[in-house]
Motif scaffolding. Structure first.
Motif, PDB file in Angstrom:
ATOM      1  N   ARG A 287       0.827  -1.212   0.000  1.00  0.00           N
ATOM      2  CA  ARG A 287       0.000   0.000   0.000  1.00  0.00           C
ATOM      3  C   ARG A 287       0.856   1.255   0.000  1.00  0.00           C
ATOM      4  N   LEU A 288       1.936   1.240   0.781  1.00  0.00           N
ATOM      5  CA  LEU A 288       2.827   2.398   0.839  1.00  0.00           C
ATOM      6  C   LEU A 288       3.467   2.666  -0.518  1.00  0.00           C
ATOM      7  N   ILE A 289       3.990   1.634  -1.147  1.00  0.00           N
ATOM      8  CA  ILE A 289       4.657   1.795  -2.443  1.00  0.00           C
ATOM      9  C   ILE A 289       3.666   2.260  -3.510  1.00  0.00           C
ATOM     10  N   ALA A 290       2.489   1.651  -3.554  1.00  0.00           N
ATOM     11  CA  ALA A 290       1.484   2.056  -4.544  1.00  0.00           C
ATOM     12  C   ALA A 290       1.059   3.503  -4.313  1.00  0.00           C
ATOM     13  N   GLY A 291       0.871   3.886  -3.076  1.00  0.00           N
ATOM     14  CA  GLY A 291       0.485   5.259  -2.781  1.00  0.00           C
ATOM     15  C   GLY A 291       1.548   6.268  -3.172  1.00  0.00           C
ATOM     16  N   VAL A 292       2.809   5.940  -2.887  1.00  0.00           N
ATOM     17  CA  VAL A 292       3.915   6.831  -3.254  1.00  0.00           C
ATOM     18  C   VAL A 292       4.019   6.941  -4.771  1.00  0.00           C
ATOM     19  N   PHE A 293       3.891   5.818  -5.475  1.00  0.00           N
ATOM     20  CA  PHE A 293       3.961   5.849  -6.935  1.00  0.00           C
ATOM     21  C   PHE A 293       2.844   6.700  -7.536  1.00  0.00           C
ATOM     22  N   VAL A 294       1.621   6.499  -7.061  1.00  0.00           N
ATOM     23  CA  VAL A 294       0.485   7.247  -7.614  1.00  0.00           C
ATOM     24  C   VAL A 294       0.612   8.729  -7.279  1.00  0.00           C
ATOM     25  N   LEU A 295       0.916   9.048  -6.031  1.00  0.00           N
ATOM     26  CA  LEU A 295       1.057  10.450  -5.644  1.00  0.00           C
ATOM     27  C   LEU A 295       2.192  11.125  -6.406  1.00  0.00           C
ATOM     28  N   GLY A 296       3.319  10.427  -6.542  1.00  0.00           N
ATOM     29  CA  GLY A 296       4.430  10.980  -7.305  1.00  0.00           C
ATOM     30  C   GLY A 296       4.083  11.201  -8.761  1.00  0.00           C
ATOM     31  N   ALA A 297       3.376  10.252  -9.356  1.00  0.00           N
ATOM     32  CA  ALA A 297       2.999  10.390 -10.761  1.00  0.00           C
ATOM     33  C   ALA A 297       2.022  11.533 -10.969  1.00  0.00           C
ATOM     34  N   VAL A 298       1.081  11.695 -10.053  1.00  0.00           N
ATOM     35  CA  VAL A 298       0.117  12.790 -10.179  1.00  0.00           C
ATOM     36  C   VAL A 298       0.823  14.137 -10.010  1.00  0.00           C
ATOM     37  N   LEU A 299       1.727  14.239  -9.043  1.00  0.00           N
ATOM     38  CA  LEU A 299       2.472  15.480  -8.863  1.00  0.00           C
ATOM     39  C   LEU A 299       3.342  15.795 -10.077  1.00  0.00           C
ATOM     40  N   LEU A 300       4.016  14.781 -10.609  1.00  0.00           N
ATOM     41  CA  LEU A 300       4.825  14.993 -11.811  1.00  0.00           C
ATOM     42  C   LEU A 300       3.947  15.341 -13.006  1.00  0.00           C
ATOM     43  N   GLY A 301       2.768  14.726 -13.089  1.00  0.00           N
ATOM     44  CA  GLY A 301       1.854  15.040 -14.178  1.00  0.00           C
ATOM     45  C   GLY A 301       1.336  16.463 -14.111  1.00  0.00           C
ATOM     46  N   ALA A 302       1.197  16.981 -12.902  1.00  0.00           N
ATOM     47  CA  ALA A 302       0.698  18.344 -12.750  1.00  0.00           C
ATOM     48  C   ALA A 302       1.789  19.385 -12.952  1.00  0.00           C
ATOM     49  N   THR A 303       3.041  19.017 -12.686  1.00  0.00           N
ATOM     50  CA  THR A 303       4.110  20.017 -12.725  1.00  0.00           C
ATOM     51  C   THR A 303       5.081  19.848 -13.878  1.00  0.00           C
ATOM     52  N   VAL A 304       5.316  18.626 -14.333  1.00  0.00           N
ATOM     53  CA  VAL A 304       6.339  18.391 -15.353  1.00  0.00           C
ATOM     54  C   VAL A 304       5.714  18.140 -16.717  1.00  0.00           C
ATOM     55  N   HIS A 305       4.975  17.029 -16.811  1.00  0.00           N
ATOM     56  CA  HIS A 305       4.370  16.662 -18.097  1.00  0.00           C
ATOM     57  C   HIS A 305       3.155  15.779 -17.840  1.00  0.00           C
ATOM     58  N   PRO A 306       2.062  16.000 -18.544  1.00  0.00           N
ATOM     59  CA  PRO A 306       0.849  15.216 -18.294  1.00  0.00           C
ATOM     60  C   PRO A 306       0.991  13.718 -18.572  1.00  0.00           C
ATOM     61  N   TYR A 307       1.981  13.316 -19.329  1.00  0.00           N
ATOM     62  CA  TYR A 307       2.158  11.890 -19.619  1.00  0.00           C
ATOM     63  C   TYR A 307       2.494  11.078 -18.376  1.00  0.00           C
ATOM     64  N   TYR A 308       2.932  11.729 -17.304  1.00  0.00           N
ATOM     65  CA  TYR A 308       3.188  10.999 -16.062  1.00  0.00           C
ATOM     66  C   TYR A 308       1.901  10.430 -15.486  1.00  0.00           C
ATOM     67  N   ASN A 309       0.769  10.968 -15.881  1.00  0.00           N
ATOM     68  CA  ASN A 309      -0.508  10.426 -15.405  1.00  0.00           C
ATOM     69  C   ASN A 309      -0.743   9.015 -15.931  1.00  0.00           C
ATOM     70  N   TYR A 310      -0.135   8.679 -17.049  1.00  0.00           N
ATOM     71  CA  TYR A 310      -0.245   7.303 -17.546  1.00  0.00           C
ATOM     72  C   TYR A 310       0.407   6.315 -16.595  1.00  0.00           C
TER      73      TYR A 310
END
Length: 62
Positions: A8-31
């Protein structure tokens, strides 16, 4: 921590990190967030998760 808590911790960190990167770096991180979500869904049906296999090999207790 046990296996389920680690998962659960790893999945949460991955999803939160991807959403943050998608919002700040590039939307493709949402994939990546979608990939993690799809993997969680398939593991609920099949009972097999690649991250759980890796954690077991690393010696995390069930």
């Amino acid at each position: 921590m046990r296996l389920n808590e680690w998962l659960r911790l790893i999945a949460g960190v991955f999803v939160l990190g991807a959403v943050l990167l998608g919002a700040t770096v590039h939307p493709y991180y949402n994939y990546f967030a979608a990939f993690v979500a799809a993997n969680l869904i398939q593991s609920s049906f099949s009972g097999w998760c690649p991250m759980m296999a890796l954690l077991r090999r690393l010696g995390v207790q069930e």
